[in-house]
Motif scaffolding. Structure first.
Motif, mmCIF file in Angstrom:
data_model
loop_
_atom_site.group_PDB
_atom_site.id
_atom_site.type_symbol
_atom_site.label_atom_id
_atom_site.label_comp_id
_atom_site.label_asym_id
_atom_site.label_seq_id
_atom_site.Cartn_x
_atom_site.Cartn_y
_atom_site.Cartn_z
ATOM 1 N N ARG A 1 35.166 -35.212 11.235
ATOM 2 C CA ARG A 1 34.181 -36.134 11.786
ATOM 3 C C ARG A 1 33.347 -36.642 10.630
ATOM 4 O O ARG A 1 32.924 -35.876 9.781
ATOM 5 C CB ARG A 1 33.255 -35.437 12.776
ATOM 6 N N ARG B 1 32.573 -44.650 12.070
ATOM 7 C CA ARG B 1 32.660 -43.358 12.750
ATOM 8 C C ARG B 1 34.128 -42.988 12.844
ATOM 9 O O ARG B 1 34.946 -43.811 13.249
ATOM 10 C CB ARG B 1 32.031 -43.459 14.132
ATOM 11 N N ASP C 1 35.638 -46.069 14.898
ATOM 12 C CA ASP C 1 34.770 -47.089 15.505
ATOM 13 C C ASP C 1 34.007 -47.736 14.357
ATOM 14 O O ASP C 1 33.209 -47.091 13.681
ATOM 15 C CB ASP C 1 33.813 -46.434 16.497
ATOM 16 N N ARG D 1 34.020 -38.177 22.434
ATOM 17 C CA ARG D 1 33.572 -38.719 21.147
ATOM 18 C C ARG D 1 33.024 -40.138 21.333
ATOM 19 O O ARG D 1 31.987 -40.485 20.772
ATOM 20 C CB ARG D 1 34.738 -38.734 20.158
ATOM 21 N N GLU E 1 29.568 -39.932 22.619
ATOM 22 C CA GLU E 1 28.641 -39.563 21.542
ATOM 23 C C GLU E 1 28.333 -40.753 20.634
ATOM 24 O O GLU E 1 27.256 -40.835 20.064
ATOM 25 C CB GLU E 1 29.223 -38.427 20.690
ATOM 26 N N TRP E 2 29.288 -41.654 20.473
ATOM 27 C CA TRP E 2 29.128 -42.805 19.597
ATOM 28 C C TRP E 2 28.467 -43.996 20.284
ATOM 29 O O TRP E 2 28.398 -45.084 19.720
ATOM 30 C CB TRP E 2 30.474 -43.241 19.038
ATOM 31 N N VAL F 1 30.421 -39.966 9.535
ATOM 32 C CA VAL F 1 29.749 -41.237 9.719
ATOM 33 C C VAL F 1 29.392 -41.704 8.319
ATOM 34 O O VAL F 1 28.685 -41.020 7.592
ATOM 35 C CB VAL F 1 28.484 -41.107 10.590
#
Length: 156
Positions: free
Chosen positions: A10, A22, A89, A45, A48-49, A12
């Motif tokens: 994971r 992301r 993303d 996920r 969360e985004w 960012v």
């Protein structure tokens, strides 16, 4: 945990003036259980985004991911080998990539023709109808293929 591999990624990433990138990636066992877990983690996920569970983005990308992972389990399965899912993303595009080890079984890229009444073929037709773009490529640094699909998302 026999249903997933411990390799989770994971991140960012941000650079001044550019949108965040992301990423989520994980290996799953090539089983129906692994496919269900992958689908659930994609939806989680995305939530969360900032793409809530009931949003069209979350529902559409989760459905696309479900079709791609089901195909990896059904058509890309080799005993003892996992499939890998990558979700990204960035800049108004959500991308799903599913990699398996079978490079001799490439999907038909037409996907725009409705399937006939025979068994199979409906999943990629659905992906082609829902995604902004989709395709295949050889798997990086390993035997197999990656099937990917992108969905353009509305501005926040």
């Amino acid at each position: 945990m026999d249903h997933m591999n411990a390799h989770t990624h994971r991140a960012v990433e941000t650079t001044a003036g550019t949108p965040a990138v992301r990423r989520f990636g994980m290996q799953f066992t090539s089983t129906p259980r692994g496919a269900r877990l992958a689908r659930r983690l994609v939806s989680h996920r995305l939530d969360e985004w900032g793409h809530p569970y009931t949003s069209s983005v979350n529902e559409t990308v989760t459905l696309i991911a479900a079709e791609l992972v089901n195909n990896a389990v059904r058509h890309g399965h080799v005993p003892g080998r996992d499939f890998r899912l990558q979700l990204t993303d960035h800049a108004g595009v959500v991308r799903v990539e599913v990699s398996d080890v079978r490079d001799e079984r490439l999907p038909e890229l037409s996907g725009r023709q409705p399937p006939d009444n025979t068994e199979g073929g409906r999943g990629l037709y659905l992906v082609a109808q829902l995604a902004s773009a989709w395709g295949t490529r050889p798997r990086a640094a390993a035997p197999g293929k990656t099937v990917w699909a992108e969905l353009s998302t509305p501005p926040a």
